[in-house]
Design an enzyme around this catalytic site. Structure first.
Site, mmCIF file in Angstrom:
data_model
loop_
_atom_site.group_PDB
_atom_site.id
_atom_site.type_symbol
_atom_site.label_atom_id
_atom_site.label_comp_id
_atom_site.label_asym_id
_atom_site.label_seq_id
_atom_site.Cartn_x
_atom_site.Cartn_y
_atom_site.Cartn_z
ATOM 1 N N LYS A 88 35.799 48.874 39.773
ATOM 2 C CA LYS A 88 36.886 49.018 40.753
ATOM 3 C C LYS A 88 37.586 47.681 40.989
ATOM 4 O O LYS A 88 36.953 46.697 41.366
ATOM 5 C CB LYS A 88 36.299 49.557 42.050
ATOM 6 C CG LYS A 88 37.283 50.001 43.098
ATOM 7 C CD LYS A 88 36.501 50.719 44.211
ATOM 8 C CE LYS A 88 37.361 51.232 45.327
ATOM 9 N NZ LYS A 88 36.562 52.030 46.299
ATOM 10 N N GLU A 135 33.017 59.536 43.900
ATOM 11 C CA GLU A 135 32.663 58.115 44.020
ATOM 12 C C GLU A 135 31.261 57.955 44.630
ATOM 13 O O GLU A 135 30.931 58.618 45.612
ATOM 14 C CB GLU A 135 33.695 57.422 44.916
ATOM 15 C CG GLU A 135 33.539 55.904 44.980
ATOM 16 C CD GLU A 135 34.587 55.258 45.889
ATOM 17 O OE1 GLU A 135 35.239 55.985 46.664
ATOM 18 O OE2 GLU A 135 34.744 54.019 45.817
ATOM 19 N N CYS A 156 39.049 55.387 43.688
ATOM 20 C CA CYS A 156 39.451 55.455 45.107
ATOM 21 C C CYS A 156 40.620 54.534 45.487
ATOM 22 O O CYS A 156 41.752 54.847 45.157
ATOM 23 C CB CYS A 156 38.236 55.220 45.989
ATOM 24 S SG CYS A 156 38.456 55.901 47.659
#
Lengths: 295, 295
Positions: B117, B44, B154
């Site tokens: 995300k 990331e 994540c």
């Protein structure tokens, strides 16, 4: 709910002697209660062998009503010992209509509630779709004198949706009575993969929802009298995990066991503060979860 | 998609020298490609330190457009090496509108797609809600010349809903670029619980959906220049798991690593035959998943 709760599970090897299975369960419940257990969980279909290993109409005779013999006996026991008992049994709802259900007996002997298995498996040696109509009560936790219990059953454990729905309605503990095992034909590597996957997927429900999990499996070999398969080696490995999925107690793969843990329920609140998953769910983009497939 | 796919991930220790980080990533990509990798995953925010450790407006200078410098450089590299590159970066969409995004470069150098995300964390040391607007592209897998990739990032890894939605749209692999670590203040027991939970919850997405998972984390200590916290020890432990959650490759907690695995994608089909979870989802009782809480 108090901060601490002493929970127990009973991992048992059953025979085709129903009375013997029952008296062993009663003995184990008494033992757990004498050591301070407040909540005691029995394995799936606690009274009998895992009969769905074959399709046989005579096995419908094993079913009982709720209330019925099990809730009568276990209700009295719960009242006598002042404990909560979680018992999975073969429910006869009507002629031709049966469920795989779990009943929760409160410590006054009353039926706190029941759950009917929502996800029904069917694969060689596990012919549950023949016996059990999928539950119609939804994913509703059961309120008891010691808190709100998210009771699910076996195959449900593979579905994160079930655990999430229980947690979203305030379940403080997830409870899985279960009956899972290996085929003789599985390789040693496949056996490890299956057992590890089974543990991890349930631990992950603890993690994703920050609540403890109690998973109670049966143990021992049960023969397939039809000869179609080589039978099932129920793999035990019952466990109790905390709200980060951490294992607090863990039974062996081949022995009967009474596992007991003093849960600190305050930890769920604490974990949800450092890992606030409920805060961030993207419900504006979850609508396709209501489809079978996004095609 | 072919039956076998050689996948790699690059677990890296970054510095505040962006060019140095980039050239290290390029070197590692070249190494992985030379060993036959067809799909290469970066961690990331691959280009920089984990800047969301503090809130500082100057860090918006790190953001780049898509297409932009990273897609230019990595696109050329992907084309030259004939590999797929999955790169997570800080996306500038407009002045005042930024995302935490992952771009997939196909082996002809083109942008196969991007993911923004969806679940954005915010807790001490991880102030992502300051920098990143939650994604508005939903949970859409990205089609590439080697198959359909379920790219998430994540914090998404804690949400079974995200993995499920990707799998339900035919994602053949789940991919998580990530940046997670310990605080110096965490006890040794808490460190183990967090790291294990992080691995298990992602392994469980493999299990529940019967597809492999690639999780690529950064490694090493990054200081908190604000002095508010004692910094983050990124815990490495990047891994590649098969469709039963079984670990196929696993990096250490404190060293850089290039992990590589030859995935057998036929196993996903085989596992879905013995564990047919998609068959049995109870979508008739899942509607409350679209709520934040069932109250």
């Amino acid at each position: 709910m108090n901060q601490f709760l002493k929970v127990a599970l009973i991992q048992q090897r059953n025979s085709n002697n129903l009375d013997h299975n029952l008296s062993k369960s009663i003995q184990n419940i008494q033992q757990a209660a004498s050591q301070g257990a407040q909540l005691i969980v029995l394995q799936e279909l606690y009274r009998s062998l895992y009969f769905p290993q074959i399709e046989d109409v005579s096995f419908f005779d094993l079913a009982e009503t709720i209330p019925g013999p099990s809730t009568e006996i276990l209700g009295h026991l719960a009242q006598e010992l002042r404990v909560i008992i979680v018992a999975s049994l073969f429910e006869k709802r009507a002629s031709g209509l049966y469920h795989n259900s779990t009943v929760v007996l409160d410590k006054d002997g009353s039926i706190a509630g029941k759950y009917r298995k929502m996800h029904i498996p069917d694969d060689p040696g596990f012919y549950e779709k023949f016996y059990f109509t999928p539950g119609d009560l939804g994913f509703e936790p059961i309120d008891t004198s010691i808190g709100r219990l998210g009771v699910l059953i076996c195959w449900d454990q593979w579905f994160p949706e079930a655990a999430r729905l229980m947690a979203m309605k305030g379940a403080e503990i997830l409870i899985y009575p279960t009956a899972i095992g290996w085929s003789y034909d599985d390789s040693p590597q496949e056996k490890i993969r299956q057992k590890d996957a089974w543990m991890m997927v349930q631990q992950s429900h603890a993690i994703a929802n920050s609540i403890p999990v109690i998973s109670c499996n049966r143990v021992g070999y049960e023969v397939d009298h039809s000869g179609q398969t080589s039978g099932i080696i129920f793999w035990g490995n019952s466990f109790i995990a905390g709200p980060q999925g951490e294992i607090l107690a863990h039974a062996s793969e081949d022995q009967e066991a009474v596992l007991m843990v003093k849960l600190d329920l305050q930890r769920s609140e604490n974990v949800r503060r450092i890992w606030p998953f409920l805060r961030d769910r993207r419900i504006d983009y979850y609508h396709d979860l209501l489809k079978l497939y996004r095609d």
